[in-house]
Design a protein around this motif. Structure first.
Motif, short mmCIF file in Angstrom:
data_model
loop_
_atom_site.label_atom_id
_atom_site.label_comp_id
_atom_site.label_asym_id
_atom_site.label_seq_id
_atom_site.Cartn_x
_atom_site.Cartn_y
_atom_site.Cartn_z
N ASP A 49 0.75 -0.99 0.10
CA ASP A 49 -0.14 -0.14 -0.11
C ASP A 49 0.79 1.17 0.02
N PHE A 50 2.25 1.01 0.47
CA PHE A 50 2.96 2.44 0.56
C PHE A 50 4.37 2.03 0.05
N VAL A 51 4.89 2.79 -0.60
CA VAL A 51 6.27 2.91 -1.28
C VAL A 51 6.88 4.31 -1.06
N ASP A 52 8.01 4.62 -0.74
CA ASP A 52 8.51 5.96 -0.52
C ASP A 52 10.01 5.75 0.10
N GLN A 53 10.70 6.80 -0.50
CA GLN A 53 12.18 6.95 -0.02
C GLN A 53 12.36 7.32 1.53
N ARG A 128 14.14 9.15 -8.04
CA ARG A 128 12.85 8.65 -7.50
C ARG A 128 12.12 7.51 -7.85
N THR A 129 13.02 6.53 -8.06
CA THR A 129 12.53 5.13 -8.54
C THR A 129 13.04 4.20 -7.37
N LEU A 185 7.93 6.72 -7.79
CA LEU A 185 7.50 7.14 -6.48
C LEU A 185 6.72 8.45 -6.80
N ASP A 186 6.63 9.01 -7.86
CA ASP A 186 5.58 10.10 -8.35
C ASP A 186 4.32 9.62 -8.84
N GLU A 187 4.46 8.53 -9.56
CA GLU A 187 3.33 7.91 -10.13
C GLU A 187 2.51 6.71 -9.28
#
Length: 295
Positions: A49-53, A128-129, A185-187
C-alpha cells in the motif's frame, strides 16, 4: 377443497433452490481460482500500500531481530512533513544494508488503515524510483512480483532491453525472472522493466534457472547471422542466468568457448564485443551471472 400450493408456488421454490446452487458453485470456483494468500511455492503474498524513500530514522539503532520483527519503535522520516511509524514487533525484512544512511533506502509497506502491519527496507533507486524483483503475473490492476509483493502497474510498462520481444510471453520465455521491475514514487506504480538485471534480494531464478545437466551450445557462431546470434545469446543466458560466475565460466569453457568477464559494478572491466566467433562475455553482478553476450 381449495388448492393451497399452486404450480407457480413450486416453480418459485425451485428457482430459489437453483439460484442457491448456482451461487454456491460460483463462490466455490472463485475460491479455487484465487487460492490462499500464499502461492504453491510458499511465497508470502503482501499487498503493498505504501512505497517511499527514507530520508532518515529517528531511531538510528532501529533494526529487525532474529525473529524477523522490529526490535524497537521508530519513525521513518520521509520528508520534513511526513513520517511513517513502525512499532516494535512489526514483521518485516531488511534488504538495505546502508540503512540508516540518509536517502540510501526506501520502505515498502503493507498497511491496515495507517498502521504498518508488514514492511521491507530496500535500496533506493535513481530519480525517485525503486528497483524491485521481476513481475510474475499481471491481474486486475495488480502486478504480483516473484517474491509475492503486489503493486499497481502502468497500462504500458516501458521495456529497457537491448533485444526486441514480440510479446510478453516471448519476453518471459527468454528472460524468465532475469529482469528488474521499476517503481516510480511520483506515479505510485510500476512503470518499467529493465532486462538482464536482478535486484540482490530477488528469489533464485525459476524459468531462467541454471541447469548444469543441460548441454550448452558449442562455438563457433555465425557473425553474419544477427537473428541466430540473438537466439544463441538468449539460450546461453537462459541456461546460465543466476548461476555463480565460476560455475558459468567452467561450463562455457567445457563447451569450447573462450570466456571473458564483464562486471556491471566495475566500469574498468567492461569490454566491447568484437564478434570473435569462439568467444563469449559473461556479464555478472557481485559474482552472479546476469547475461551472456557473444564476442
Amino acid at each position: 377443497m381449495r388448492q393451497i400450493f399452486s404450480v407457480r408456488f413450486f416453480a418459485a421454490i425451485g428457482a430459489v433452490v437453483a439460484l442457491f446452487f448456482l451461487l454456491t458453485t460460483i463462490f466455490a470456483t472463485r475460491e479455487v481460482i484465487e487460492g490462499d494468500d500464499d502461492d504453491a511455492d510458499g511465497v508470502e503474498v503482501h499487498k503493498i500500500d505504501f512505497v517511499d524513500q527514507i530520508f532518515s530514522s529517528r531511531n538510528e539503532q532501529f533494526a529487525l531481530n532474529e525473529e524477523g520483527v522490529a526490535a524497537s519503535d521508530t519513525d521513518l522520516i520521509l520528508d520534513p512533513s511526513r513520517t511513517l511509524r513502525i512499532v516494535a514487533d512489526t514483521p518485516g525484512v531488511d534488504h538495505c544494508p546502508r540503512f540508516p544512511e540518509v536517502g540510501a533506502c526506501s520502505v515498502v509497506a503493507d498497511l491496515l488503515g495507517e498502521a504498518v502491519v508488514w514492511f521491507a527496507l530496500v535500496p533506493a533507486g535513481d530519480n525517485r524510483t525503486v528497483d524491485l524483483p521481476a513481475i510474475d503475473t499481471l491481474d486486475d490492476g495488480l502486478a504480483t512480483l516473484v517474491n509475492g509483493w503486489q503493486l499497481p502497474f502502468a497500462p504500458v510498462l516501458v521495456r529497457r532491453c537491448d533485444e526486441e520481444f514480440s510479446s510478453y510471453r516471448e519476453f518471459r520465455d527468454v528472460l524468465g525472472d532475469d529482469f528488474t521491475s521499476v517503481y516510480d514514487l511520483d506515479e505510485r506504480r510500476l512503470v518499467a522493466v529493465e532486462c538482464r538485471i536482478r535486484v540482490a534480494y530477488a528469489p533464485e531464478p525459476t524459468d531462467a534457472d541454471s541447469d548444469p545437466d543441460t548441454p550448452l551450445p558449442a562455438p563457433p557462431f555465425d557473425a553474419a547471422d544477427e537473428a541466430g546470434q540473438t537466439e544463441l545469446e538468449a539460450t546461453l543466458t537462459s541456461s546460465l542466468g543466476g548461476a555463480e560466475l565460476g560455475e558459468a565460466v567452467e561450463r562455457l569453457e567445457a563447451a569450447g568457448w573462450t570466456v571473458r568477464i564483464d562486471d556491471l559494478d566495475d566500469p574498468g572491466e567492461t569490454s566491447t564485443p568484437d564478434l570473435d566467433p569462439d568467444r563469449v562475455t559473461v556479464v555478472h553482478r557481485a559474482g552472479v551471472v546476469v547475461g551472456v553476450v557473444l564476442g
